[in-house]
Motif scaffolding. Structure first.
Motif, short mmCIF file in Angstrom:
data_model
loop_
_atom_site.label_atom_id
_atom_site.label_comp_id
_atom_site.label_asym_id
_atom_site.label_seq_id
_atom_site.Cartn_x
_atom_site.Cartn_y
_atom_site.Cartn_z
N LEU A 357 30.82 55.11 49.20
CA LEU A 357 31.09 54.16 48.12
C LEU A 357 32.51 53.61 48.21
N LYS A 358 33.45 54.41 48.71
CA LYS A 358 34.81 53.91 48.91
C LYS A 358 34.82 52.76 49.90
N ARG A 359 34.03 52.89 50.95
CA ARG A 359 33.98 51.81 51.93
C ARG A 359 33.40 50.53 51.33
N VAL A 360 32.42 50.68 50.47
CA VAL A 360 31.84 49.52 49.79
C VAL A 360 32.89 48.86 48.90
N ALA A 361 33.65 49.67 48.17
CA ALA A 361 34.68 49.15 47.29
C ALA A 361 35.77 48.43 48.09
N GLU A 362 36.16 49.03 49.22
CA GLU A 362 37.17 48.40 50.07
C GLU A 362 36.70 47.02 50.52
N GLN A 363 35.44 46.91 50.85
CA GLN A 363 34.89 45.63 51.28
C GLN A 363 34.95 44.61 50.16
N ALA A 364 34.69 45.05 48.94
CA ALA A 364 34.73 44.13 47.79
C ALA A 364 36.11 43.52 47.63
N PHE A 365 37.15 44.32 47.90
CA PHE A 365 38.51 43.84 47.69
C PHE A 365 39.00 42.94 48.83
N THR A 366 38.21 42.77 49.88
CA THR A 366 38.63 41.84 50.93
C THR A 366 38.57 40.39 50.46
N ALA A 367 37.78 40.13 49.43
CA ALA A 367 37.62 38.75 48.95
C ALA A 367 38.33 38.50 47.62
N ILE A 368 38.89 39.55 47.03
CA ILE A 368 39.52 39.41 45.71
C ILE A 368 40.82 40.21 45.67
N ASP A 369 41.71 39.81 44.78
CA ASP A 369 42.98 40.52 44.62
C ASP A 369 42.87 41.67 43.64
N ALA A 370 42.08 41.49 42.60
CA ALA A 370 41.93 42.52 41.56
C ALA A 370 40.64 42.28 40.82
N LEU A 371 40.14 43.32 40.16
CA LEU A 371 38.98 43.19 39.27
C LEU A 371 39.48 43.00 37.85
N VAL A 372 38.74 42.26 37.04
CA VAL A 372 39.03 42.17 35.62
C VAL A 372 37.76 42.55 34.86
N LEU A 373 37.86 43.66 34.12
CA LEU A 373 36.70 44.22 33.42
C LEU A 373 37.07 44.51 31.97
N PRO A 374 36.07 44.65 31.11
CA PRO A 374 36.38 45.17 29.77
C PRO A 374 36.98 46.57 29.91
N THR A 375 37.95 46.90 29.09
CA THR A 375 38.46 48.28 29.12
C THR A 375 37.36 49.24 28.67
N ALA A 376 36.67 48.88 27.61
CA ALA A 376 35.50 49.63 27.14
C ALA A 376 34.50 48.61 26.63
N PRO A 377 33.22 48.95 26.67
CA PRO A 377 32.20 47.96 26.29
C PRO A 377 32.10 47.72 24.80
N THR A 378 32.58 48.66 24.00
CA THR A 378 32.45 48.55 22.55
C THR A 378 33.42 49.53 21.91
N ALA A 379 33.36 49.65 20.60
CA ALA A 379 34.19 50.60 19.86
C ALA A 379 33.33 51.30 18.83
N TYR A 380 33.71 52.55 18.50
CA TYR A 380 32.92 53.33 17.55
C TYR A 380 33.81 53.90 16.45
N THR A 381 33.18 54.18 15.32
CA THR A 381 33.88 54.85 14.24
C THR A 381 33.89 56.35 14.51
N THR A 382 34.77 57.03 13.82
CA THR A 382 34.83 58.48 13.95
C THR A 382 33.51 59.11 13.51
N ALA A 383 32.94 58.59 12.43
CA ALA A 383 31.67 59.13 11.93
C ALA A 383 30.58 58.99 12.98
N GLN A 384 30.51 57.85 13.66
CA GLN A 384 29.49 57.65 14.68
C GLN A 384 29.64 58.64 15.83
N VAL A 385 30.87 58.87 16.27
CA VAL A 385 31.10 59.76 17.41
C VAL A 385 30.83 61.21 17.03
#
Length: 602
Positions: A357-385
């Motif tokens: 998987l590291k080799r696959v990731a290395e290949q991905a970065f040959t065409a891009i400088d950096a990834l931009v992703l959500p830090t987290a997909p959502t947020a939860y309340t304390t009660a929910q967690v």
């Protein structure tokens, strides 16, 4: 809104201290008062004695402020990182011990003039992304009381967002330096593996752990990274990596975004829209968005908790688990006990898969400088967690769990404040060693959002001007020892209006010695045959021609100025030593630099 004249960021605090408009003791006292006013006893597990901390701040007056990059800056330290004289609990009273020496990262902060205020709360044994797994209580999210603070570095993130201190240390194995940053509207820097030493840190997964940084701005995070980053010969996981220098926003920047249909938000439309808006902002700044396949990264993430790395977490607590299992938080216990079921064959199979998987990731970065992703997909309340602790925690790690397994560096930055008052953030990711690139582009994005920083409606300070190129009439000089930032003789450069251009290393053509009989202690850099030496950490400074002449004229024997070759092949004037002076000197080349050697001596 808080007045802009009140120094709140690291940069503003250091400037005020150097100008004498505020003293370090006053700033430290302000932190303690704000902690009392906040009234949330779950943020810090242990506070230093206030009088002791103020006395340490007052003692800085005997030093040259120009030599202290973090002159009088109050700092909180996650309570799985050792601070001499304070207990280290890892949020487990039965595990606690009294630290007799500082962790390497803490020692470097102190040497730069920082004042440690106390130890912050965390998910027990740094296991969790939620911040609710501690017998010392749940810190209240600084933005919205009902939200989880995020973990495992919960107290550290809340302390910065609430304005209690401008800098805290966290750790990050699976996202603990990023998720809490998003949920508290601050910056979270997860450095490249081995860049900040982890000596003196209670391991979660020792092969993956990082010391992380929480601040209000990217520039502040870089200032802390510059102080703490660098090789540590006593840390077997330390690497000869350097933080790098901030640059202008690069032309032709290519950012990777997941293919259509690969993003996961668990039905959170507000976060989905905030991410789409963030991508539009990137394009408006001049970046080109390039699709990449996120599935191999998801597959890597599944290895972290479904594979043998859980056994690393078990290593730390197995004796306690055997003798006093009830002393461990029930969720932490449930997660880590699964490590006992991993076999040696499971481990090797997972390592083989990870390498693919590291080799696959290395290949991905040959065409891009950096990834931009959500830090987290959502947020939860304390009660929910609390009602669904493991599943919701796992969801929060959707875009974080694979990062250290793939040896990526990361920078979490605020992107939006949703209409419901929940912060949303993005994370930039790049191959290890590209920390400076992420900071250089992330600072511009954050500034463009014009979001207030933290929870106190603080306006963002104007971005500091960058100049890494020589101006007309300037001469570059590389320094290797006592003239480095924060070291004993750095004031000689700043007094001549020297400008730091960059931190880098030499080519592997030098040996490095601790010279005898020098006050203050100085090293010697000796040229050897090409490729037969070591790469040695240096800083490149710019001086006017007149200042350069004065500086060179003042150099004592056996120091001299010659031409150094840097790791990129370029040449620059710099310190060299005569071979005769090294005959009875200690060879310290293995340390990779003067800062690492001096930290070892303390």
């Amino acid at each position: 809104m808080v007045s802009e004249s009140v120094p709140e960021t690291i940069a503003a605090i250091v400037a005020a201290h150097r100008a004498g408009t505020v003293t370090p003791a006053q700033t430290v006292a302000r932190s303690y008062q704000r902690i009392r006013d906040r009234g949330d006893t779950a943020i810090f597990i242990t506070l230093r004695n206030e009088a002791e901390a103020i006395a340490e701040a007052e003692a800085l007056a005997a030093k040259d402020p120009a030599t202290l990059p973090l002159y009088g800056v109050p700092v909180g330290v996650k309570d799985n990182i050792d601070v001499a004289g304070l207990p280290t609990t890892a949020a487990c009273p039965a595990f606690a011990y009294n630290a007799t020496r500082d962790a390497s990262a803490v020692a470097r902060l102190r040497a730069a003039g920082a004042i440690i205020i106390g130890k912050t709360n965390l998910d027990q044994f740094a296991t969790g992304l939620v911040g609710v797994r501690s017998p010392y209580g749940i810190p209240k999210n600084a933005i919205r009381d009902d939200l989880i603070p995020g973990g495992s570095s919960s107290g550290s993130a809340v302390a910065v967002s609430a304005g209690l201190v401008p800098l805290t240390l966290g750790t990050d194995t699976a996202g603990s330096g990023r998720v809490p940053a998003m949920l508290n509207n601050i910056v979270g820097l997860k450095p490249s593996l081995g860049l900040i030493p982890t000596a003196g840190v209670v391991p979660a997964c020792r092969t993956l752990d990082c010391v992380s940084i929480f601040t209000l701005t990217v520039d502040d995070a870089v200032a802390a990274l510059d102080v703490m980053g660098g090789y540590d010969a006593h840390d077997p996981y330390s690497r000869k990596r350097v933080p790098g220098s901030l640059t202008e926003f690069p032309k032709g920047l290519k950012l990777g975004v997941p293919r259509n249909g690969q993003l996961i938000f668990f039905g959170d439309k507000a976060s989905e829209k905030a991410y789409a808006d963030a991508l539009k902002r990137w394009t408006s700044l001049g970046a080109t968005l390039v699709e990449f396949d996120l599935e191999p990264f998801y597959e890597t993430a599944r290895l972290l908790y479904d594979g043998p790395w859980v056994a690393e977490r078990l290593l730390v607590i197995r004796d306690l688990l055997a003798s006093a299992p009830d002393a461990i938080h029930p969720v932490t216990r449930e997660i880590t006990i699964a490590g006992a079921r991993q076999s040696a064959t499971d481990t090797f199979a997972a390592l083989y898969k990870l390498q693919e998987l590291k080799r696959v990731a290395e290949q991905a970065f040959t065409a891009i400088d950096a990834l931009v992703l959500p830090t987290a997909p959502t947020a939860y309340t304390t009660a929910q967690v609390l009602a669904n602790p493991i599943e919701l925690n796992s969801r929060l790690g959707t875009y974080t769990n694979f990062v250290n397994l793939l040896d990526l560096c990361g920078l979490a930055i605020p992107a939006a404040m949703r209409a419901d008052g929940i912060p949303f953030g993005i994370t930039l990711l790049a191959p290890g060693g590209e920390d400076a690139l992420l900071a250089s582009i992330g600072r511009v994005f954050h500034a463009d959002t014009k979001l207030p920083v933290g929870a106190r409606a603080l306006p963002q300070p104007a971005l500091a001007l960058l100049s890494t190129e020589l101006a007309a009439g300037e001469i570059a000089i590389a320094v290797v020892g006592a003239h480095l930032s924060g070291m004993a003789l750095n004031g000689e450069l700043t007094a001549l209006n020297g400008r730091l251009l960059k931190a880098t290393t030499t080519a592997p053509d030098y040996k490095f010695y601790a010279l005898n009989g020098t006050t203050p202690a100085k090293p010697g850099l000796l040229r050897v045959a090409d490729g037969t030496g070591s790469e040695i950490a240096v800083e490149v400074w710019a001086l006017s021609a007149e200042a350069f002449g004065k500086f060179v004229a003042s150099l004592p024997q056996p120091m001299s100025i010659g031409t150094l070759t840097l790791c990129d092949g370029s040449n620059v004037k710099g310190f060299l030593v005569e071979a005769k002076a090294t005959e009875d000197a200690r060879d310290i080349s293995s340390f990779g630099g003067w800062r690492a050697y001096m930290a070892e001596k303390k």
